[in-house]
Write an enzyme that holds these catalytic residues in place. Sequence first.
Site, PDB file in Angstrom:
ATOM      1  N   ASP A  57       0.841  -1.193   0.000  1.00 53.56           N
ATOM      2  CA  ASP A  57       0.000   0.000   0.000  1.00 53.56           C
ATOM      3  C   ASP A  57       0.879   1.246   0.000  1.00 53.56           C
ATOM      4  O   ASP A  57       1.979   1.235  -0.549  1.00 53.56           O
ATOM      5  CB  ASP A  57      -0.937  -0.037   1.215  1.00 53.56           C
ATOM      6  CG  ASP A  57      -2.276   0.633   0.947  1.00 53.56           C
ATOM      7  OD1 ASP A  57      -2.295   1.865   0.834  1.00 53.56           O
ATOM      8  OD2 ASP A  57      -3.286  -0.089   0.860  1.00 53.56           O
ATOM      9  N   HIS A  91      -3.558   5.752   4.078  1.00 54.96           N
ATOM     10  CA  HIS A  91      -4.338   4.640   3.537  1.00 54.96           C
ATOM     11  C   HIS A  91      -3.799   3.287   3.994  1.00 54.96           C
ATOM     12  O   HIS A  91      -4.539   2.444   4.528  1.00 54.96           O
ATOM     13  CB  HIS A  91      -4.341   4.724   2.010  1.00 54.96           C
ATOM     14  CG  HIS A  91      -5.262   3.760   1.344  1.00 54.96           C
ATOM     15  ND1 HIS A  91      -4.880   2.491   0.985  1.00 54.96           N
ATOM     16  CD2 HIS A  91      -6.555   3.870   0.962  1.00 54.96           C
ATOM     17  CE1 HIS A  91      -5.891   1.871   0.408  1.00 54.96           C
ATOM     18  NE2 HIS A  91      -6.926   2.687   0.379  1.00 54.96           N
ATOM     19  N   SER A 256     -11.175  -0.903  -0.630  1.00 53.89           N
ATOM     20  CA  SER A 256      -9.923  -1.066   0.106  1.00 53.89           C
ATOM     21  C   SER A 256     -10.185  -1.673   1.467  1.00 53.89           C
ATOM     22  O   SER A 256      -9.559  -2.655   1.874  1.00 53.89           O
ATOM     23  CB  SER A 256      -9.242   0.290   0.313  1.00 53.89           C
ATOM     24  OG  SER A 256      -8.489   0.678  -0.783  1.00 53.89           O
TER      25      SER A 256
END
Length: 409
Positions: A57, A91, A256
């Site tokens: 990520d 994220h 996600s």
Amino acid sequence: MRVVGVAVGALVATVVGFAPGAVADDVQSKQWYLGPMQAEQMWKVSTGKGVKVAVIDSGVKADTPSLKGQVLVDETPKSVAYRATADYSGHGTTMAELIAGTGAGGGLKGLAPGAKVVPYRIELDDLKGGAEEKKKTPEPEDAIRAAADTDAQIISMSFGAQAPIPKEKEAIEYAASKGKLLIAAVGNDGRRSGDTIGYPAAYQYVVGIGAADKSLTVSNFSSAGNYVDLSAPGQGFPGWCDAFFRSYCDDVNGTSSAAAIASGAAALIWSAHPDWTVNQVTRSLIDTAGRTWAKNDPSKYAGYGFVRPRLVLENSNYNAGPAHVDPLAGENRGDLLAKSGTSSTSPSPSASTPSQAPEKGSTGSTSAAGSSAESSKGDNTLWVVLGAVAAVVVVGGGGVAVARARRAR
């Protein structure tokens, strides 16, 4: 010139007062799925202990209260370790917390709080720092291939692109040959373009995860197509949404998050059954998924249904079927996963059986799997009722879904 990927989690969100050190209930009460999935009961059987999840990520901040002691910083291979714990968007840290966060200090509680995370930082669209920073930051295929050579059992990928990349496909096949469980977000283009293909979720040997809200409605941003294998919660709970980590944001929605939660579910199962192969873990997720449609007729919106690891964990004699038979063989049209557990030396991609199915591709850029979407209301008790799941189709569009080998629901 290659177009880099983006994370598939929403960065359009409302900032809320959930700073580290806040009362845990403030954040965890927003994680609506923990109750319906009976997380507390599952943790009496398995917490994911002994399972390592590679999180590929934007990087993972290893010292948030919820992740202290949970991130195996020294186990990221040196070749792809550049700034692996410098998360440039928040994220990757959110994904790591949703998988293995302890919930300490008022943070997010992971579905598998006993599991460990191995961090990987790749180049996504929101990476800043200019050409030199981008040059030093690994590409997704490099991280996937490196993770395949470690003892991490699960590779969680909450990023995506609209076009296949040959080197990335080769890395996926290499990881499959090593017996890794590859989980990816399917993307957040549901409202915009219907059956938009998202990679790496659309590659053979990858379990593609769609998003659902608390009413078990498929989120209207969740991409649809024949590469959606399962669905998981992906809407209506907090997450980090910038690189400053001052407070969580509310409603960080996207596939996600669903992919991260599905990775946590797999970690719970694999921890309880450490001798199982990737095929058995995947089969158990598919067989116990909640759905109202026939198993042999999966939905292009929710795949085989909504993940329910509780049904595996509550049965100590659960039969996950043959170890060396790929439960998605019809879709994958290859035998890398079937072969992966039969010998200690796995074949290289060039030596493996090539995929025969046409790619499920289109053109476009790679991105994180996040999307902003309005919250949905409804009863969440369906998560715990076997066979009582209603998948409400909210994604419109009539795009063409190219085969991995299935389906037209």
